[in-house]
Structure formats: C-alpha cells, structure tokens
Design a protein around this motif. Structure first.
Motif, mmCIF file in Angstrom:
data_model
loop_
_atom_site.group_PDB
_atom_site.id
_atom_site.type_symbol
_atom_site.label_atom_id
_atom_site.label_comp_id
_atom_site.label_asym_id
_atom_site.label_seq_id
_atom_site.Cartn_x
_atom_site.Cartn_y
_atom_site.Cartn_z
ATOM 1 N N LEU A 1 -7.196 4.150 -5.536
ATOM 2 C CA LEU A 1 -8.748 4.599 -4.871
ATOM 3 C C LEU A 1 -8.722 5.904 -4.492
ATOM 4 O O LEU A 1 -7.782 6.485 -3.916
ATOM 5 C CB LEU A 1 -9.029 3.485 -3.737
ATOM 6 N N GLN A 2 -9.588 6.881 -4.966
ATOM 7 C CA GLN A 2 -9.598 8.157 -4.555
ATOM 8 C C GLN A 2 -10.683 8.746 -4.370
ATOM 9 O O GLN A 2 -11.995 8.378 -4.901
ATOM 10 C CB GLN A 2 -9.179 9.035 -6.074
ATOM 11 N N ALA A 3 -10.804 9.588 -3.057
ATOM 12 C CA ALA A 3 -11.954 10.067 -2.551
ATOM 13 C C ALA A 3 -12.783 11.079 -3.439
ATOM 14 O O ALA A 3 -12.048 11.952 -3.875
ATOM 15 C CB ALA A 3 -11.580 10.757 -1.165
ATOM 16 N N HIS B 1 -0.469 12.040 5.819
ATOM 17 C CA HIS B 1 -1.519 12.486 4.996
ATOM 18 C C HIS B 1 -2.659 12.750 6.284
ATOM 19 O O HIS B 1 -3.921 12.796 5.710
ATOM 20 C CB HIS B 1 -2.153 11.285 4.125
ATOM 21 N N GLN B 2 -2.284 13.068 7.366
ATOM 22 C CA GLN B 2 -3.458 13.625 8.287
ATOM 23 C C GLN B 2 -3.719 15.143 7.990
ATOM 24 O O GLN B 2 -3.235 15.729 8.661
ATOM 25 C CB GLN B 2 -2.967 13.388 9.780
ATOM 26 N N ASN B 3 -4.396 15.264 6.994
ATOM 27 C CA ASN B 3 -4.591 16.688 6.626
ATOM 28 C C ASN B 3 -6.058 16.662 6.053
ATOM 29 O O ASN B 3 -6.669 15.718 6.176
ATOM 30 C CB ASN B 3 -3.467 17.420 5.577
ATOM 31 N N ALA B 4 -6.363 17.932 5.643
ATOM 32 C CA ALA B 4 -7.825 18.241 5.154
ATOM 33 C C ALA B 4 -7.879 18.152 3.873
ATOM 34 O O ALA B 4 -9.102 18.812 3.102
ATOM 35 C CB ALA B 4 -8.475 19.420 5.726
ATOM 36 N N SER B 5 -7.034 17.696 3.026
ATOM 37 C CA SER B 5 -6.918 17.614 1.597
ATOM 38 C C SER B 5 -7.476 16.178 1.108
ATOM 39 O O SER B 5 -7.506 15.202 1.771
ATOM 40 C CB SER B 5 -5.745 17.936 0.784
ATOM 41 N N ARG B 6 -7.707 16.168 -0.179
ATOM 42 C CA ARG B 6 -8.341 14.846 -0.837
ATOM 43 C C ARG B 6 -7.161 13.871 -0.800
ATOM 44 O O ARG B 6 -5.956 14.142 -0.871
ATOM 45 C CB ARG B 6 -8.682 15.284 -2.264
ATOM 46 N N LEU C 1 0.664 -1.339 0.037
ATOM 47 C CA LEU C 1 -0.013 0.021 -0.059
ATOM 48 C C LEU C 1 0.970 1.166 -0.027
ATOM 49 O O LEU C 1 1.901 1.133 0.479
ATOM 50 C CB LEU C 1 -0.768 -0.083 1.414
ATOM 51 N N THR C 2 0.505 2.317 -0.919
ATOM 52 C CA THR C 2 1.123 3.536 -0.798
ATOM 53 C C THR C 2 -0.031 4.499 -0.843
ATOM 54 O O THR C 2 -1.085 4.477 -1.338
ATOM 55 C CB THR C 2 1.903 3.752 -1.966
ATOM 56 N N MET C 3 -0.259 5.731 0.406
ATOM 57 C CA MET C 3 -1.320 6.733 0.244
ATOM 58 C C MET C 3 -0.686 7.723 -0.370
ATOM 59 O O MET C 3 0.528 8.220 -0.321
ATOM 60 C CB MET C 3 -1.581 6.740 1.819
ATOM 61 N N GLY C 4 -1.542 8.658 -0.892
ATOM 62 C CA GLY C 4 -1.257 9.945 -1.373
ATOM 63 C C GLY C 4 -2.651 10.850 -0.987
ATOM 64 O O GLY C 4 -3.469 10.462 -0.549
ATOM 65 N N SER C 5 -1.996 12.098 -0.922
ATOM 66 C CA SER C 5 -3.065 13.141 -0.753
ATOM 67 C C SER C 5 -2.616 14.550 -1.381
ATOM 68 O O SER C 5 -1.524 14.770 -1.675
ATOM 69 C CB SER C 5 -2.991 13.400 0.920
ATOM 70 N N ASP C 6 -3.630 15.393 -1.707
ATOM 71 C CA ASP C 6 -3.202 16.740 -2.141
ATOM 72 C C ASP C 6 -2.147 17.540 -1.779
ATOM 73 O O ASP C 6 -1.184 18.070 -2.207
ATOM 74 C CB ASP C 6 -4.315 17.574 -2.626
ATOM 75 N N ASP C 7 -2.146 17.538 -0.244
ATOM 76 C CA ASP C 7 -1.115 18.214 0.441
ATOM 77 C C ASP C 7 0.146 17.511 0.801
ATOM 78 O O ASP C 7 1.095 17.991 1.256
ATOM 79 C CB ASP C 7 -1.798 18.759 1.756
ATOM 80 N N GLY C 8 -0.052 16.178 0.647
ATOM 81 C CA GLY C 8 1.236 15.105 1.191
ATOM 82 C C GLY C 8 1.747 14.517 0.347
ATOM 83 O O GLY C 8 2.598 13.843 0.569
ATOM 84 N N GLY C 9 1.356 14.606 -1.086
ATOM 85 C CA GLY C 9 2.097 13.936 -2.277
ATOM 86 C C GLY C 9 1.883 12.353 -1.714
ATOM 87 O O GLY C 9 0.626 12.004 -1.370
ATOM 88 N N TRP C 10 2.672 11.268 -2.290
ATOM 89 C CA TRP C 10 2.607 10.109 -2.104
ATOM 90 C C TRP C 10 3.799 9.491 -0.862
ATOM 91 O O TRP C 10 5.038 9.827 -0.893
ATOM 92 C CB TRP C 10 2.835 8.978 -3.353
ATOM 93 N N SER C 11 3.189 8.679 -0.058
ATOM 94 C CA SER C 11 4.139 8.202 0.851
ATOM 95 C C SER C 11 3.641 6.897 1.514
ATOM 96 O O SER C 11 2.201 6.653 1.508
ATOM 97 C CB SER C 11 4.634 9.083 1.922
ATOM 98 N N PRO C 12 4.254 5.896 2.342
ATOM 99 C CA PRO C 12 3.604 4.652 2.869
ATOM 100 C C PRO C 12 3.126 5.073 4.181
ATOM 101 O O PRO C 12 2.664 4.056 5.064
ATOM 102 C CB PRO C 12 4.726 3.732 2.702
ATOM 103 N N ASN C 13 3.394 6.318 4.616
ATOM 104 C CA ASN C 13 2.983 6.679 5.931
ATOM 105 C C ASN C 13 1.664 7.412 6.342
ATOM 106 O O ASN C 13 1.408 8.575 5.622
ATOM 107 C CB ASN C 13 3.942 7.553 6.611
#
Length: 271
Positions: free
Chosen positions: A218-220, A151-156, A135-147
């Motif tokens: 998978l994208q919110a 991504h504990q932010n308020a972005s998508r 698994l790798t997670m991504g967010s608009d404010d955090g880019g991509w990372s395994p942690n």
C-alpha cells in the motif's frame, strides 16, 4: 504447530468475540480498524459473494469507537441485478451499530476494445524482507523497517502487509486481505513528524482485481488537510502490479495523538 493469530473468535452464527489482536492504540479497550473492516468484508462476502461477480467497491463507515465486547454481524442483500449486486453489513455492539458497510459487485465480463490511459507508477518493494512479520513499513526518507517511529517524517510512506486472520480457524479470502491492507491508508497518509493525530471515520476500497497472494503493498498517493479534516488515498499493489485504491477521510484527534517515538517497541501494528 503454532496457532494463527486472529482478531475474533466466532461464538455463534453471527456473534464474534474480539481477541487481543483486535486491540487498538487509540484507547485501552478500542478495536482497531483492520479488525472491523475485515469482519464486515468477510460477513458480506460469505453471505452474498458470487464467483462470477467481482467485489469492486467496499465502503465502511466507522460510526463510533468499537470496544472489546461481543460483536454481532448482520447482512442483507439490497439489490440482486444481472450485472450489479449491492449488499450491506452492520456491526453491532450492545445493540448499537458501530460500523456499516456497503459492497458493490460487478459481473465479470470481456474487456472493451481500444486502449486507455493508466498512470506510470513507481511501486517499491523491499530488497530483503522478514516473512515472519505481518507488517513492514517504508518511507522515502526512512527506507524499510518494522518500526513506525523510523517513518515519523514528512515523506511518502508505504506498507508491506500480510493480514491477520479475521476469525480464528478460518483463512482470509483475497477480498478480506485486500480490505485489511487498505485500512492502512489512514496511517500511510496521515503519519507525520509528530506521529498520527487524525482518526479515520471511514474506508473505501476500489478494486479492479483481487490480489494474487497474501502479501499486499500500500503506497500513499494523496493527502489533503484543512480545518482539522484530512483526506487520503493510496494504491494497493502486489508482486505483479497495482490492482486497487484505498480512500479515507479523517478528523483531527490531537488529545489522543499517537507519537510512536514514545514507544521503544514501536513495531508496526494496527491502529
């Protein structure tokens, strides 16, 4: 060779023993959502899936917290129609139903004439990926990372996911991989600046086609909340485009809220 990770070991025709891979962060002996929905999808498909039918919708109701104990999977065919097949599965622990799933299958056929509307969507993929990680997670404010903590932010938010095998020694089907990935709808929609404080009580997966390989994104898409109730939806996509939707409803669970910044090794894993 290194053995592939799995959520369950099959001990009889319909009984499965959870492994450590099936453990959840919500409680010391709770099972995670992907393990449960994956087992339900595998059970129904194995017993009632047909090549000429497309598994178009799976809805799983998670009635109560499942524990790390032997789990029985039963299934029955509800309707065997010419164009539509309906079947259901129950997961039981100590004689109590902890989850129930309903699968709707449609007979594959030709495409109707004409053109229809479809949304234009940005479906991001990481430039560089580590295929050794599931698994790798991504967010608009955090880019991509395994942690997750990144991504504990308020972005998508979004995932890149390769499913763990549901049953030891048996590779997942494309349907099981899709359902497994879709269970992450709760995390990509409910994760906020203080972690995740909603626990989903269900999952609905709607599929136009099956994924082309084991890597699924998978994208919110939506997240609505009021009075401690949350609904969320997300788009499933692979390397050739979008193919389905995940939907969850969830209830606030602040007493057990998971703040991933409290865990120095908050590598993306199943809830």
């Amino acid at each position: 060779m290194t053995a592939r990770a799995a959520h369950f070991v099959q001990t009889s025709a319909d009984t499965f023993l959870p492994t450590e891979n099936a453990r959840s962060r919500w409680g010391p002996d709770h099972l995670n959502g992907p393990a449960l929905v994956g087992l339900a999808a595998r059970t129904i498909e194995e017993r009632f899936g047909l090549d000429e039918f497309m598994p178009a919708r799976l809805t799983v109701d998670l009635f109560k917290a499942a524990r790390a104990v032997p789990t029985t999977a039963t299934a029955r065919l509800v309707r065997d129609g010419r164009r539509v097949r309906n079947s259901e599965c129950e997961l039981l622990q100590d004689g109590v139903v902890v989850a129930r799933a309903i699968l709707v299958q449609y007979r594959r056929s030709s495409v109707p004439r004409g053109e229809e509307w479809s949304p234009t969507m940005d479906l991001p993929m990481p430039v560089a990926v580590d295929d050794s990680s599931h698994l790798t997670m991504g967010s608009d404010d955090g880019g991509w990372s395994p942690n997750i903590a990144d991504h504990q932010n308020a972005s998508r938010k979004r995932f890149r996911n390769r499913a763990v095998d549901v049953v030891e020694g048996v590779a997942n089907s494309p349907l099981v991989n899709a359902v497994y990935a879709a269970e992450g709808t709760s995390l990509v929609t409910n994760l906020g600046t203080a972690g995740i404080g909603y626990i989903n009580g269900d999952l609905t997966v709607a599929l136009a086609r099956l994924p082309v390989d084991e890597w699924i994104y998978l994208q919110a898409d939506s997240h609505w909340t009021a009075d401690g109730i949350s609904t969320g939806s997300a788009t499933l996509y692979d390397r050739i485009g979008a193919f389905g939707t995940g939907v969850v409803t969830a209830v606030s669970n602040p007493a057990a809220q998971i703040d991933f910044t409290d865990d120095a090794a908050s590598v993306v894993e199943n809830l």
